[in-house]
Design a protein around this motif. Structure first.
Motif, PDB file in Angstrom:
ATOM      1  N   THR A   1      34.341 -10.778 -34.006  1.00  0.00           N
ATOM      2  CA  THR A   1      34.053  -9.289 -33.765  1.00  0.00           C
ATOM      3  C   THR A   1      32.861  -8.649 -33.493  1.00  0.00           C
ATOM      4  O   THR A   1      32.504  -7.644 -34.138  1.00  0.00           O
ATOM      5  CB  THR A   1      34.752  -8.900 -35.310  1.00  0.00           C
ATOM      6  OG1 THR A   1      34.080  -9.731 -36.352  1.00  0.00           O
ATOM      7  CG2 THR A   1      36.362  -9.173 -35.430  1.00  0.00           C
ATOM      8  N   ASP A   2      31.872  -9.423 -33.219  1.00  0.00           N
ATOM      9  CA  ASP A   2      30.667  -9.045 -32.654  1.00  0.00           C
ATOM     10  C   ASP A   2      30.329  -9.154 -31.203  1.00  0.00           C
ATOM     11  O   ASP A   2      29.404  -9.235 -30.481  1.00  0.00           O
ATOM     12  CB  ASP A   2      29.618  -9.615 -33.293  1.00  0.00           C
ATOM     13  CG  ASP A   2      29.585 -11.261 -33.251  1.00  0.00           C
ATOM     14  OD1 ASP A   2      30.347 -11.590 -32.741  1.00  0.00           O
ATOM     15  OD2 ASP A   2      28.454 -11.806 -33.602  1.00  0.00           O
ATOM     16  N   ARG A   3      31.430  -9.607 -30.252  1.00  0.00           N
ATOM     17  CA  ARG A   3      31.406  -9.972 -29.147  1.00  0.00           C
ATOM     18  C   ARG A   3      30.792  -8.867 -28.252  1.00  0.00           C
ATOM     19  O   ARG A   3      29.979  -8.913 -27.381  1.00  0.00           O
ATOM     20  CB  ARG A   3      32.900 -10.380 -28.474  1.00  0.00           C
ATOM     21  CG  ARG A   3      32.642 -10.988 -27.045  1.00  0.00           C
ATOM     22  CD  ARG A   3      34.126 -11.540 -26.737  1.00  0.00           C
ATOM     23  NE  ARG A   3      34.672 -12.472 -27.636  1.00  0.00           N
ATOM     24  CZ  ARG A   3      35.767 -12.633 -28.234  1.00  0.00           C
ATOM     25  NH1 ARG A   3      36.360 -11.299 -28.471  1.00  0.00           N
ATOM     26  NH2 ARG A   3      35.996 -13.404 -29.114  1.00  0.00           N
ATOM     27  N   LEU A   4      31.273  -7.685 -28.478  1.00  0.00           N
ATOM     28  CA  LEU A   4      30.781  -6.486 -27.637  1.00  0.00           C
ATOM     29  C   LEU A   4      29.461  -6.364 -27.959  1.00  0.00           C
ATOM     30  O   LEU A   4      28.535  -5.774 -27.048  1.00  0.00           O
ATOM     31  CB  LEU A   4      31.858  -5.145 -27.875  1.00  0.00           C
ATOM     32  CG  LEU A   4      31.245  -3.873 -27.214  1.00  0.00           C
ATOM     33  CD1 LEU A   4      31.194  -4.039 -25.701  1.00  0.00           C
ATOM     34  CD2 LEU A   4      32.057  -2.951 -27.580  1.00  0.00           C
ATOM     35  N   PHE A   5      29.123  -6.447 -29.086  1.00  0.00           N
ATOM     36  CA  PHE A   5      27.676  -6.038 -29.799  1.00  0.00           C
ATOM     37  C   PHE A   5      26.545  -7.109 -29.170  1.00  0.00           C
ATOM     38  O   PHE A   5      25.621  -6.524 -28.739  1.00  0.00           O
ATOM     39  CB  PHE A   5      27.539  -6.078 -31.271  1.00  0.00           C
ATOM     40  CG  PHE A   5      26.142  -6.120 -31.878  1.00  0.00           C
ATOM     41  CD1 PHE A   5      25.634  -5.056 -32.089  1.00  0.00           C
ATOM     42  CD2 PHE A   5      25.783  -7.233 -32.626  1.00  0.00           C
ATOM     43  CE1 PHE A   5      24.371  -4.836 -32.292  1.00  0.00           C
ATOM     44  CE2 PHE A   5      24.452  -7.149 -33.245  1.00  0.00           C
ATOM     45  CZ  PHE A   5      23.647  -6.040 -32.944  1.00  0.00           C
ATOM     46  N   ARG A   6      27.330  -8.232 -28.929  1.00  0.00           N
ATOM     47  CA  ARG A   6      26.119  -9.246 -28.463  1.00  0.00           C
ATOM     48  C   ARG A   6      26.017  -8.725 -26.657  1.00  0.00           C
ATOM     49  O   ARG A   6      24.861  -9.645 -26.292  1.00  0.00           O
ATOM     50  CB  ARG A   6      26.783 -10.724 -28.384  1.00  0.00           C
ATOM     51  CG  ARG A   6      26.907 -11.159 -29.969  1.00  0.00           C
ATOM     52  CD  ARG A   6      27.468 -12.354 -30.032  1.00  0.00           C
ATOM     53  NE  ARG A   6      27.189 -13.093 -31.335  1.00  0.00           N
ATOM     54  CZ  ARG A   6      26.172 -13.727 -31.774  1.00  0.00           C
ATOM     55  NH1 ARG A   6      25.199 -13.993 -30.695  1.00  0.00           N
ATOM     56  NH2 ARG A   6      26.211 -14.201 -32.908  1.00  0.00           N
ATOM     57  N   GLN A   7      26.660  -7.785 -26.127  1.00  0.00           N
ATOM     58  CA  GLN A   7      26.572  -7.662 -24.812  1.00  0.00           C
ATOM     59  C   GLN A   7      25.626  -6.353 -24.522  1.00  0.00           C
ATOM     60  O   GLN A   7      25.256  -5.897 -23.417  1.00  0.00           O
ATOM     61  CB  GLN A   7      27.827  -7.620 -24.117  1.00  0.00           C
ATOM     62  CG  GLN A   7      28.801  -8.808 -23.995  1.00  0.00           C
ATOM     63  CD  GLN A   7      29.987  -8.633 -23.776  1.00  0.00           C
ATOM     64  OE1 GLN A   7      30.446  -7.386 -23.379  1.00  0.00           O
ATOM     65  NE2 GLN A   7      30.825  -9.516 -23.686  1.00  0.00           N
ATOM     66  N   THR A   8      25.067  -5.969 -25.693  1.00  0.00           N
ATOM     67  CA  THR A   8      24.242  -4.702 -25.599  1.00  0.00           C
ATOM     68  C   THR A   8      22.801  -4.782 -25.837  1.00  0.00           C
ATOM     69  O   THR A   8      22.119  -5.750 -26.471  1.00  0.00           O
ATOM     70  CB  THR A   8      25.079  -3.736 -26.720  1.00  0.00           C
ATOM     71  OG1 THR A   8      24.530  -4.161 -28.008  1.00  0.00           O
ATOM     72  CG2 THR A   8      26.538  -3.421 -26.504  1.00  0.00           C
ATOM     73  N   LYS A   9      22.141  -3.958 -25.586  1.00  0.00           N
ATOM     74  CA  LYS A   9      20.813  -3.704 -25.978  1.00  0.00           C
ATOM     75  C   LYS A   9      20.447  -3.642 -27.502  1.00  0.00           C
ATOM     76  O   LYS A   9      19.406  -4.131 -27.772  1.00  0.00           O
ATOM     77  CB  LYS A   9      20.181  -2.637 -25.122  1.00  0.00           C
ATOM     78  CG  LYS A   9      19.949  -2.844 -23.655  1.00  0.00           C
ATOM     79  CD  LYS A   9      18.787  -3.752 -23.258  1.00  0.00           C
ATOM     80  CE  LYS A   9      18.892  -3.666 -21.867  1.00  0.00           C
ATOM     81  NZ  LYS A   9      17.506  -4.670 -21.464  1.00  0.00           N
TER      82      LYS A   9
END
Length: 316
Positions: free
Chosen positions: A282-290
């Motif tokens: 549930t942090d997959r998208l977060f890990r792709q961000t600045k």
């Protein structure tokens, strides 16, 4: 799925073993320093003087430690942030804003509503919950001991409190995002897509009981902790959640990027530490961000929003 689970377990084992080694080294080092400068004797003497001043009245002592001290820590810290939120000064704080252009200045109507709700949750939800907690702590027969716990034991307790809070908060928080519960309960907290510190306890009363208060209270109740440990833990928990909601990534403080991203996207970053988010993906998208690149303790004075800026938006 099997490979993913195996990888997650290896990462968890590595993090846990490394953390355990670091914790042991830190506990021994800090304890040695504390003993060297006799702070242990200072706090023991101060506690005995306070205990005698209160004439051993356990209920009054409990209220001071579990209610008054944490409340002062919460409103003292948030009072400083509220000045920055309302006035935009001092600029030393506001230049570290995470979501640029948001709450600049904060909507006063929304702010007053958040403050009233936070005060209501404290007085009419959190404080009444201390009554059953008091009797549970009395049953342990250690909470009001005249002898303070050692600093090493407090660090052990703090670690256990943190793990218990992470587990309970992650799953109750994620449950609150179920469409039925979200609509009637959790949506209130998410009125703030760009949160500020006081919003940390701006929530529906049911959410405040289940997700905000019980995860923090459970650890000390399970451990039968001393009231001084309870006061310290409650204060740390309230200040930490205020930091995660404050909207500013300030130097030397824990990074609030993780939870700020949750308020921005809603379906990411449910936990506190991020371990369960990693395991559940549930942090997959977060890990792709600045924001993930900025999710670290700022050791300098240059805002991370400047050193690691968002990529320019593509023109349509």
């Amino acid at each position: 799925q099997g490979e993913k689970l195996s990888h997650a377990l290896r990462i968890s084992a590595y993090v846990f073993s490394t953390g355990l080694l670091l914790f042991t080294a830190l506990a021994n080092s800090v304890s040695w320093v504390m003993e060297s400068i006799t702070l242990g004797n200072f706090w023991q003497t101060a506690w005995l003087e306070f205990y005698d001043y209160m004439e051993g009245d356990e209920w009054t002592i409990f209220l001071v430690g579990a209610a008054l001290v944490p409340a002062l820590a919460f409103w003292g810290f948030n009072g400083i942030l509220l000045v920055a939120d309302i006035t935009g000064k001092p600029t030393f704080i506001t230049r570290y804003r995470i979501q640029l252009g948001k709450n600049d200045p904060v909507d006063k109507k929304k702010l007053y509503k958040a403050i009233y709700t936070a005060l209501g949750n404290q007085f009419f939800v959190s404080f009444p919950m201390l009554v059953p907690m008091f009797y549970i702590m009395q049953w342990w027969d250690n909470t009001f001991s005249k002898e303070l716990p050692t600093f090493q034991w407090f660090l052990v307790e703090l670690s256990i409190f943190t793990v218990v809070e992470e587990i309970l908060f992650y799953y109750t928080h994620r449950l609150a995002h179920h469409p039925v519960l979200y609509k009637h309960i959790h949506k209130k907290h998410h009125e703030w897509t760009a949160p500020i510190g006081v919003v940390s306890i701006y929530a529906h009363p049911i959410e405040h009981i289940v997700s905000n208060t019980l995860p923090v209270m459970t650890g000390p109740m399970l451990m039968g902790s001393h009231i001084v440990s309870v006061a310290a833990w409650f204060s740390i928990a309230l200040v930490t959640t205020s930091i995660s909601h404050c909207g500013y990534h300030l130097p030397l403080l824990p990074s609030p990027e993780f939870h700020d991203f949750h308020h921005l996207k809603f379906n990411q970053c449910y936990g506190v530490l991020g371990v369960l988010d990693f395991l559940h993906g549930t942090d997959r998208l977060f890990r792709q961000t600045k924001a993930f690149e900025r999710h670290k303790v700022l050791l300098g004075l240059t805002p991370l929003s400047e050193s690691i800026p968002e990529p320019p938006k593509k023109e349509e």
